[in-house]
Every structure is written in C-alpha cells, then in structure tokens.
Design a protein around this motif. Structure first.
Motif, PDB file in Angstrom:
ATOM      1  N   UNK A  38     -51.815  44.246  47.602  1.00 51.18           N
ATOM      2  CA  UNK A  38     -52.946  44.485  48.340  1.00 51.18           C
ATOM      3  C   UNK A  38     -54.296  43.871  47.359  1.00 51.18           C
ATOM      4  N   UNK A  39     -54.184  42.846  47.104  1.00 47.37           N
ATOM      5  CA  UNK A  39     -55.211  42.172  46.498  1.00 47.37           C
ATOM      6  C   UNK A  39     -55.332  42.535  45.112  1.00 47.37           C
ATOM      7  N   UNK A  40     -54.617  43.473  44.810  1.00 43.32           N
ATOM      8  CA  UNK A  40     -54.801  43.823  43.171  1.00 43.32           C
ATOM      9  C   UNK A  40     -53.690  43.294  42.255  1.00 43.32           C
ATOM     10  N   UNK A  41     -54.188  42.835  41.095  1.00 42.43           N
ATOM     11  CA  UNK A  41     -53.173  42.320  39.969  1.00 42.43           C
ATOM     12  C   UNK A  41     -52.901  43.439  39.272  1.00 42.43           C
ATOM     13  N   UNK A  42     -51.691  43.492  39.078  1.00 45.79           N
ATOM     14  CA  UNK A  42     -50.802  44.707  38.380  1.00 45.79           C
ATOM     15  C   UNK A  42     -49.732  44.271  37.319  1.00 45.79           C
ATOM     16  N   UNK A  43     -49.500  45.083  36.496  1.00 43.60           N
ATOM     17  CA  UNK A  43     -48.414  44.788  35.594  1.00 43.60           C
ATOM     18  C   UNK A  43     -47.153  45.636  35.875  1.00 43.60           C
ATOM     19  N   UNK A  44     -46.031  45.112  36.177  1.00 44.62           N
ATOM     20  CA  UNK A  44     -44.949  45.819  36.624  1.00 44.62           C
ATOM     21  C   UNK A  44     -44.125  46.468  35.618  1.00 44.62           C
ATOM     22  N   UNK A  45     -43.976  47.724  35.846  1.00 49.82           N
ATOM     23  CA  UNK A  45     -43.016  48.391  34.842  1.00 49.82           C
ATOM     24  C   UNK A  45     -41.961  48.891  35.749  1.00 49.82           C
ATOM     25  N   UNK A  46     -41.512  48.041  36.775  1.00 53.27           N
ATOM     26  CA  UNK A  46     -40.614  48.606  37.615  1.00 53.27           C
ATOM     27  C   UNK A  46     -39.572  47.718  38.080  1.00 53.27           C
ATOM     28  N   UNK A  47     -39.384  46.717  37.368  1.00 54.00           N
ATOM     29  CA  UNK A  47     -38.279  45.828  37.799  1.00 54.00           C
ATOM     30  C   UNK A  47     -37.242  45.539  36.640  1.00 54.00           C
ATOM     31  N   UNK A  48     -35.950  45.133  37.233  1.00 56.07           N
ATOM     32  CA  UNK A  48     -34.944  45.228  36.391  1.00 56.07           C
ATOM     33  C   UNK A  48     -34.734  43.797  35.607  1.00 56.07           C
ATOM     34  N   UNK A  49     -35.888  43.077  35.560  1.00 49.75           N
ATOM     35  CA  UNK A  49     -35.770  41.752  34.917  1.00 49.75           C
ATOM     36  C   UNK A  49     -36.082  41.756  33.593  1.00 49.75           C
ATOM     37  N   UNK A  50     -34.933  42.463  32.780  1.00 47.06           N
ATOM     38  CA  UNK A  50     -35.481  43.008  31.647  1.00 47.06           C
ATOM     39  C   UNK A  50     -35.707  41.879  30.415  1.00 47.06           C
ATOM     40  N   UNK A  51     -35.394  40.717  30.695  1.00 43.21           N
ATOM     41  CA  UNK A  51     -35.384  39.899  29.630  1.00 43.21           C
ATOM     42  C   UNK A  51     -36.333  38.910  30.211  1.00 43.21           C
ATOM     43  N   UNK A  52     -37.130  38.976  31.285  1.00 41.75           N
ATOM     44  CA  UNK A  52     -38.111  37.999  32.091  1.00 41.75           C
ATOM     45  C   UNK A  52     -37.394  36.564  32.485  1.00 41.75           C
ATOM     46  N   UNK A  53     -36.099  36.788  32.494  1.00 45.29           N
ATOM     47  CA  UNK A  53     -35.227  35.440  32.742  1.00 45.29           C
ATOM     48  C   UNK A  53     -35.602  34.965  34.147  1.00 45.29           C
ATOM     49  N   UNK A  54     -35.903  35.859  35.025  1.00 47.58           N
ATOM     50  CA  UNK A  54     -36.054  35.396  36.464  1.00 47.58           C
ATOM     51  C   UNK A  54     -37.130  34.347  36.627  1.00 47.58           C
ATOM     52  N   UNK A  55     -38.020  34.209  35.493  1.00 50.54           N
ATOM     53  CA  UNK A  55     -39.433  33.834  35.576  1.00 50.54           C
ATOM     54  C   UNK A  55     -39.556  32.418  34.427  1.00 50.54           C
ATOM     55  N   UNK A  56     -37.971  32.287  33.833  1.00 53.46           N
ATOM     56  CA  UNK A  56     -38.114  31.521  32.762  1.00 53.46           C
ATOM     57  C   UNK A  56     -38.089  30.144  33.351  1.00 53.46           C
ATOM     58  N   UNK A  57     -38.886  29.175  32.580  1.00 53.84           N
ATOM     59  CA  UNK A  57     -38.849  27.678  33.280  1.00 53.84           C
ATOM     60  C   UNK A  57     -37.431  26.965  33.292  1.00 53.84           C
ATOM     61  N   UNK A  58     -36.505  27.355  32.233  1.00 54.29           N
ATOM     62  CA  UNK A  58     -35.059  26.714  32.575  1.00 54.29           C
ATOM     63  C   UNK A  58     -34.408  27.198  33.503  1.00 54.29           C
ATOM     64  N   UNK A  59     -34.457  28.581  33.805  1.00 51.85           N
ATOM     65  CA  UNK A  59     -33.727  29.200  34.854  1.00 51.85           C
ATOM     66  C   UNK A  59     -34.181  28.664  36.163  1.00 51.85           C
ATOM     67  N   UNK A  60     -35.410  28.701  36.205  1.00 51.79           N
ATOM     68  CA  UNK A  60     -36.023  28.146  37.587  1.00 51.79           C
ATOM     69  C   UNK A  60     -35.789  26.623  37.851  1.00 51.79           C
TER      70      UNK A  60
END
Ligand SMILES: Cc1ncc(COP(=O)(O)O)c(C=O)c1O
Length: 382
Positions: free
Chosen positions: A43-65
């Motif tokens: 809704x136009x607001x920038x938030x920090x998620x403490x609600x996903x299970x991407x525990x290591x942040x790997x879904x956003x890792x350049x090598x994974x992408x």
C-alpha cells in the motif's frame, strides 16, 4: 453452465465467508511487492519483513537469481509435464544427489513442494490397517498425507514422548506404524526431542519420519530418523519439496507417490535456484548462524530466553488482539503477519516473527520495543 448451480455456489460461499468474518477467521490477500533489494512495499509503504521463511536471504541472492535465469534461458520457463512423462531434467538428479548427501541418507526424491512431498510420501509408506502416531502440532501437509494414507491416526500432545510411546506400544503388531514429527515446529519455533522419539520408534518397531522444513540451514540437530522430508521454499530460497531415505523407498516413490506421478516437475529455473542456494548454504554456514543470532537477540529483548530456531512466536491470545498488534507494527514499518486459528490452536493467536541473516540489529531493537508496547497495551505481561 447451469446458472442455478452457479448462484447456489456463490450464495453458499457468501454465507460461509460471512461466518468466517464473524469469527475473525476470514483471510485476505494483501498485494505486496517483495523486492530484490530486501524491501517490502505494501500500500505504498516500505516495510521490513519479519514474516517470511527466507531465513538466509537466499531467494534474493544474486547467484541464486542468476542460476534461475541461466537455467530458464537454457530449458524454458516450465518443465512441460510430470518427470515420468516428459523426461527427467538432469537438474533433478543433481539436486537429489546433493540433498541426499546433505542429509547423510542414501537417496532423495524431489517433489513439486513440501506439501506435495508429505501428501505423496506418507501414503506411499503406510495405508489402511496401519497406524500413524503424530505430534498434534505437525504441519497441515503432514496431516493431509496421513489422512490420504487411510491409516489410523493418533495424535500425541506436543513433544510428549511418553504419550507417543504409549500409542506406539498399542499398535497391532502385524501392521506398520509410522511416527511423524517436525524437527523445528513451524508456528512455535521449538525443537522436537528427536533422539527420544527415535528410541520410542525403535523399541516398538515403528518407522520415523521428520519434516525439517524450518530446520535446514539453521538448526543442525543430529537427526536419527531414516526418512527426512523438507522443503526448498524456506532457507533454500526457491521452491519444491524433498524426502531423503533408503534407496528402494526413494525409488518406490516414482511409482507409488501420486503427487509425484501425477504432478508436473519443477520448472528448471527453480531447480537451478535451489541447487545454487544449497551450495551457498554449505559454503556460507555463517548465514544460518546469523539468522539464529538475530532471533535470539530479539528473544532476549522481549524476555524469551529459550529461542531455539529462527522462529519466535509472541502470543496475544485472541485473533483480534494479534491482528491489532500486527496493524500497529505495520504502521511503524514492520511486516509481521498474525497467525490465527485454525493454523494455531484456539486462544493462541500470535505474531510469528521470523529472522533472517539479512536483518539489522538496529531494526530488531526498534521492533522489540514496539512489541513490548503492543503486549502492554493488550494487558499481557512479559
Ligand atoms: C513444517 C512444514 N512442512 C511443510 C510445509 C510445506 O512446504 P511447501 O511450502 O514447500 O509446500 C511447510 C510450509 O509451508 C511447513 O511449515
């Protein structure tokens, strides 16, 4: 289409929705951009998620992408059909070999998701006349697999080894018995007593299977279970499910697990992403340690000193109270979704905080202060 049928379905669904709404149990989707830079925009607001299970942040890792992009360019966006029909993309076999090695078991089979793995593997193992003894807090997909199997199901109180053992002892000796538990419980973040449960299984000649959806990459327990299931959609940052175990059982799944036989194989980009993520998980173990340390920091700041995984639940009791706390946190830029019945038992609605290696200490400290305020507002002591 018969228009009367159509209207019936719509009218009955409206009544059901309204009943859910009255009980505070209706669910809604919230359009949200989860961006590759780690921000979440709602809704136009920038938030920090403490609600996903991407525990290591790997879904956003350049090598994974990049791995996902390269495999997609080579093989296309979809896999075309069931692995049995279209031919098995070699990435499946590579991924299965890697999972088996990581789990220290002879073989592994990849499924379309963790849910599908549970729904396929359990009925391939036990059936009518057999007994399933499972922790009452096991995930919905384990319950689904158990019900689909046709076996008699006996739930034991959460982590109560004596009760599990008692049920296993009452089994009919001529049939099979299967003990089911999670390694890290998805809504509570606590750990199962795996060694004690394995002893109870061994003493009664039962099989044991664990669901490690929330443990992989974070909690390195020694797991004695001969069948270990999990998902690639959490710390592995991609999608898909798997089960590792004895070679012949893993082979049998190709013929007998209906969710394997009659479901399309994972897209090549997803397989490649999972492979790249598992490689990073192994080469950078500090990611898991950081996720756990972040969860423990939060726990210590809100008076929970026994945090054992990347999941920290904060109980608010009634669904509306948890929802209100979630809204307050959202207004302050934190995405923490309320978890309500029937996902959790009645009266235990909660905010389920999940911690990632990517989270920053200053954000965790600010979040913890706000959480204490919401608890005080709700009249809940530490
Ligand atoms: C314990 C557990 N098992 C299985 C699943 C299902 O996995 P997937 O999301 O890959 O279907 C989940 C979560 O969704 C889970 O928490």
């Amino acid at each position: 289409m018969n228009s009367k049928d159509f209207l019936d379905i719509d009218a009955i669904s409206a009544a059901r929705l309204s009943r859910l709404q009255d009980r505070g149990l209706r669910r809604f989707l919230s359009p949200t951009d989860r961006l590759v830079d780690g921000r979440v925009i709602r809704a136009g607001q920038s938030m920090i998620s403490f609600s996903d299970n991407d525990y290591l942040g790997l879904s956003l890792h350049p090598k994974v992408i990049d791995a996902a992009i390269q495999a997609t360019l080579q093989y296309g966006a979809g896999s075309g059909a069931s692995r049995l029909v279209t031919g098995d993309n070699p990435l499946n076999e590579t991924l299965e070999a890697k999972l088996a090695r990581m789990k220290g078991l002879p073989a592994a089979r990849v499924f379309g998701s963790g849910y599908l793995a549970n729904a396929g593997a359990i009925p391939a193992l036990v059936g009518a006349g057999d007994l399933i003894v499972m922790d009452e807090l096991c995930h919905a997909s384990m319950h689904a697999g158990a019900r689909l199997s046709g076996a008699r199901i006996q739930s034991f109180s959460h982590n109560d080894v004596a009760s599990a053992s008692q049920y296993l002892q009452e089994r009919d000796a001529t049939s099979h018995a299967l003990l089911l538990t999670e390694t890290v419980f998805s809504m509570d973040g606590d750990l199962a007593p795996l060694d004690e449960l394995a002893t109870a299984a061994r003493e009664t000649g039962a099989w044991m299977m664990t669901d490690d959806a929330h443990g992989l990459g974070i909690v390195a327990q020694n797991n004695p279970a001969p069948l270990q299931l999990g998902t690639l959609s959490k710390a592995a940052g991609a999608y898909g499910g798997y089960i590792a175990g004895p070679t012949n059982f893993i082979d049998l799944l190709i013929s007998r697990a209906r969710t394997f036989v009659y479901a399309t194989g994972l897209p090549p980009g997803v397989l490649a992403a999972a492979l790249a993520a598992l490689t990073l998980m192994e080469s950078e173990p500090e990611l898991g340690r950081r996720s756990l340390a972040n969860a423990r920091l939060f726990g210590s700041l809100i008076g929970q000193d026994n945090v054992q995984s990347a999941i920290v639940p904060v109980l608010y009791g009634e669904a509306e109270v948890a929802m209100r706390a979630s809204t307050t946190l959202a207004q302050q830029g934190f995405l923490v979704t309320a978890i309500r019945p029937p996902t959790v038992p009645e009266g235990t609605a909660r905010l389920r905080f999940t911690f990632s290696a990517r989270h920053k200490e200053e954000d965790i400290r600010r979040l913890s202060k706000l959480v204490l305020e919401t608890l005080a507002e709700a009249g809940i002591g530490k």
